[in-house]
Design an enzyme around this catalytic site. Structure first.
Site, PDB file in Angstrom:
ATOM      1  N   ASP A  46      56.664  70.935  22.052  1.00 25.05           N
ATOM      2  CA  ASP A  46      56.696  70.036  21.312  1.00 25.05           C
ATOM      3  C   ASP A  46      56.582  69.751  19.924  1.00 25.05           C
ATOM      4  O   ASP A  46      55.316  70.270  19.873  1.00 25.05           O
ATOM      5  CB  ASP A  46      56.427  68.643  22.158  1.00 25.05           C
ATOM      6  CG  ASP A  46      57.193  68.251  23.394  1.00 25.05           C
ATOM      7  OD1 ASP A  46      58.381  67.863  23.186  1.00 25.05           O
ATOM      8  OD2 ASP A  46      56.669  68.407  24.512  1.00 25.05           O
ATOM      9  N   GLU A  59      65.165  60.474  30.488  1.00 26.55           N
ATOM     10  CA  GLU A  59      64.142  61.456  31.102  1.00 26.55           C
ATOM     11  C   GLU A  59      62.779  60.697  30.460  1.00 26.55           C
ATOM     12  O   GLU A  59      62.751  60.243  29.402  1.00 26.55           O
ATOM     13  CB  GLU A  59      64.532  62.627  29.892  1.00 26.55           C
ATOM     14  CG  GLU A  59      65.676  63.353  30.076  1.00 26.55           C
ATOM     15  CD  GLU A  59      65.835  64.442  29.354  1.00 26.55           C
ATOM     16  OE1 GLU A  59      66.759  65.169  29.371  1.00 26.55           O
ATOM     17  OE2 GLU A  59      65.107  64.761  28.417  1.00 26.55           O
TER      18      GLU A  59
END
Ligand SMILES: Cc1ncc(COP(=O)(O)O)c(C=O)c1O
Lengths: 277, 407
Positions: free
Chosen positions: A61, A50
């Site tokens: 995040d 990824e």
């Protein structure tokens, strides 16, 4: 024709093991290091990669991946350059699945149609766009799927059973179970909750189900890959990069970059060995 | 309720939360089920007479509504143009319009059985209003505030602490409102099942922009009645400042279909639109996706969000509510701007002429007045939203006025 993602998962399954995916941010800390890191990940035995598209405001995040995005943007990274990294990678590695992961705005500004065309041409296999839930599928996800990209869906502990059909409707490649209600790089999930979620999702799809968020050690990776169809490790790898940037092992930039790549490859090698044990 | 009527500007958003191309629900999957729940609960509450009664009770007895519509005689004389009325939302309990929205959302949270509240704040007015409602309804309150704003709006930080709220200073990014909102969203993602997020402006994922607009529309609804009472007719122009756009949409919305009423939304031009140091998302930005909605944003060619700049913490945000973006696209509202320095001058002028110390945010609206009023007749009428009082700003304003030799 089966795509690279389908082929890679079938191969791991034939070897009777779960898959290993690793996340790094494109351009962290620069494009050349990313290219070398990607080669290192392949050599270390990952099953899919990824590649994060950096964004200034990564809402889902934690501190590690936020900082990775900022390092990358400070180094001048752009979406154009990320696609360039993907294109170069594909020339060196014809079979390794590569999924781009990130937020919608940089793509929207690049232009959805242009992005899809350029990603397909670069040899990208799939997209994970964190802030595009199925309710907002029409703009990017459906045209991307029609162009042959896999649309990888995130499923979370809050995605209740009645919601799963809508989430899975456009899903392909694999589904990504976010095992904790939270942001990246923080808590890890209990084994029982992963096993329960796996059963719950498995009832509604035949796609491989990989699990991520909070996986930091080879032991956790191995256990997670056993409880589902694969494990994704992100922040723990990004932390090694951050440490190598903050505490250079050599005054020579190229030497320091090589040291970061060696450390990441060694760690990912341990993850990969644990999954195969 | 959502019947299509081409002759109205008050039929947005659609079922998907879109205002034209703007708005929507661009959030991580973790939050999606929650946002759908909020939407369902809000639909049910807004159709429920007892919810309306409860709102009305607190508006009247706790906030002190209706706020006066005051004829500002000396400022009118000063500008020598149209008659200026101030909608006095700075007289609300807690000193700004923010409480109108907070009480609505807190009552909704209560109906949903939530007792833990999170909020982001810039100037601290929304944080104070949220801390206040949480004290009133016995809820836990956590407020995310940029570290820079914690410094420049210290009195509000102290008020929040006194009211029992926990403050999380945010150091990521530039340590201002955008970063506070990022952190609040991250915290919400982490505590999705237990917490209700009270967003402080008419932005964020659907249904927030609609919900906040509806709760703030009490400003415009009252102003419309009050101006008929005072003057027997509609005003000729409305003026309000724009951070995320909640006080502005609150004043504007009830007048949107009165197409003879000219409407001005004033963004913060910071050190000047040409300087790159401003917070004018409509006049200086392009459409993009941030914080759950599509709207005009300050961003670079690569879709990275750029820093906003304004002396006013409450306007220091690189986005704007999606309904304003739509009203801008269709041209119903004129979006203009005022600089830091223009706002400071207006701040002082209002204090000296009317004995009202405005917040720095509405000082931007005051600063634009000279442009609007100059071209108008003496029997024309302008309503300006005095959406907050300036006590919180003295620490930031006085040294600058002294430096400018104005004190
Ligand atoms: C007094 C005041 N006015 C205006 C604003 C800006 O917000 P909005 O544009 O949502 O009204 C704030 C925000 O903190 C404020 O405190």
């Amino acid at each position: 024709m089966a795509g690279r993602i389908d082929t890679a998962f079938a191969k791991a399954k034939a070897e009777n093991r779960g898959s290993l995916g690793v996340f790094i941010t494109a351009g962290d800390p620069d494009a050349a290091t990313t290219e070398a890191l990607l080669d290192g990940l392949v050599d270390a035995g990952v099953d899919f990669i990824e590649l994060g598209m950096p964004f200034s405001d990564p809402m889902a995040d934690g501190p590690a991946i936020q900082a990775a995005s900022l390092r990358s943007l400070k180094g001048g990274m752009t979406l154009t350059a990320t696609l360039e990294i993907a294109r170069n990678f594909r020339q060196r590695h014809p079979d390794m699945p590569l999924v781009l992961m990130g937020y919608y705005n940089p793509i929207y500004i690049y232009g959805n149609d242009r992005f899809i065309a350029d990603a397909v041409a670069a040899g990208v296999d799939g997209l994970i766009i964190v802030d595009l839930p199925p309710e907002e599928d029409s703009e990017l996800c459906i045209p991307a799927r029609d162009a042959g990209l896999n649309v990888v869906r995130l499923i979370t502990p809050t995605s209740h059973d009645q919601r799963l059909p809508a989430i899975l409707a456009q899903a392909s490649g694999f589904v990504y179970y976010v095992s904790v209600t939270g942001i990246t790089g923080m808590a890890s999930a209990a084994a029982t909750s992963i096993a329960d979620a796996y059963q719950r999702i498995r009832k509604q799809t035949d796609l491989p189900i990989v699990t991520g968020f909070g996986i930091r050690t080879p032991e956790q990776a191995a256990e997670t890959a056993r409880l589902s169809d694969g494990a994704v490790v992100g922040s723990a790898v990004v932390d090694i990069i951050a440490d190598g940037v903050a505490n250079p092992s050599s005054p020579d930039a190229a030497e320091n970059r090589a040291a970061i790549v060696r450390k990441v490859a060694a760690f990912v090698g341990e993850l990969s060995a644990a999954i195969r044990a | 309720m959502s019947k299509t009527n081409v002759n109205t500007f008050r039929n947005q958003p659609n079922e998907a939360g879109r205002f034209g191309i703007h708005g929507g629900r661009f959030v991580a999957e973790t939050l999606m089920p929650l946002i759908l729940n909020v939407e369902k609960a809000y639909k049910k509450a807004s159709a429920d007479k007892s919810f309306q009664r409860e709102m009305y009770y607190y508006q009247k007895h706790y906030i002190g509504r209706p706020s006066p519509l005051y004829f500002a005689e000396r400022m009118t004389a000063h500008f020598g143009g149209a008659k200026l009325y101030l909608k006095r939302d700075e007289l609300n309990h807690t000193g700004a319009h923010k409480i109108n929205n907070v009480l609505g959302q807190a009552l909704l949270a209560k109906r949903m059985g939530k007792t833990k509240i999170i909020a982001e704040t810039g100037a601290g007015q929304h944080g104070v209003a949220t801390a206040t409602a949480c004290a009133l309804f016995n809820m836990e309150c956590e407020v995310f505030m940029g570290a820079e704003d914690v410094e420049r709006q210290k009195p509000n930080v102290d008020r929040m602490r006194l009211l029992g709220a926990k403050i999380h200073p945010v150091t990521s990014g530039t340590g201002t409102l955008k970063d506070a909102m990022n952190e609040a969203l991250r915290y919400w993602v982490t505590n999705a099942e237990t917490h209700f997020y009270i967003i402080g402006t008419a932005a964020g994922p659907h249904p927030y922009p609609q919900m906040v607009r509806d709760f703030q529309s009490v400003i415009g609804t009252e102003a419309r009645e009050q101006i008929f009472e005072a003057e027997g007719r509609l005003p000729d122009a409305l003026v309000a400042c724009i951070g995320g756009g909640s006080n502005a949409i609150g004043l504007f919305y009830p007048f949107l279909d009165d197409t003879d009423v000219a409407i001005y939304g004033v963004e913060a031009a910071g050190k000047g639109l040409g300087s790159g140091l401003h917070a004018a998302s409509l006049t200086g930005g392009t459409p993009g996706i941030l914080h759950g909605n599509r709207t005009y944003l300050l961003q670079n060619d690569d879709g990275q969000i750029t820093d906003a700049h304004s002396i006013s913490a409450g306007l220091d945000y690189p986005g704007i509510g999606p309904e304003h973006s739509w009203l801008h696209d269709i041209g119903r509202v004129n979006y203009v701007s005022a600089t830091d320095e223009e706002a400071l001058v207006a701040f002082q002028l209002c204090a000296r002429l009317e004995g009202i110390i405005p917040a720095l945010e509405p000082s931007h609206a005051l600063a634009y007045l000279s442009t609007v009023i100059g071209d108008m007749d003496s029997d024309d009428i302008v309503i300006l939203n005095m959406c907050g009082r300036g006590d919180k700003d003295l620490g930031a304003v006085l040294p600058v006025l002294e430096k400018l030799g104005r004190m």
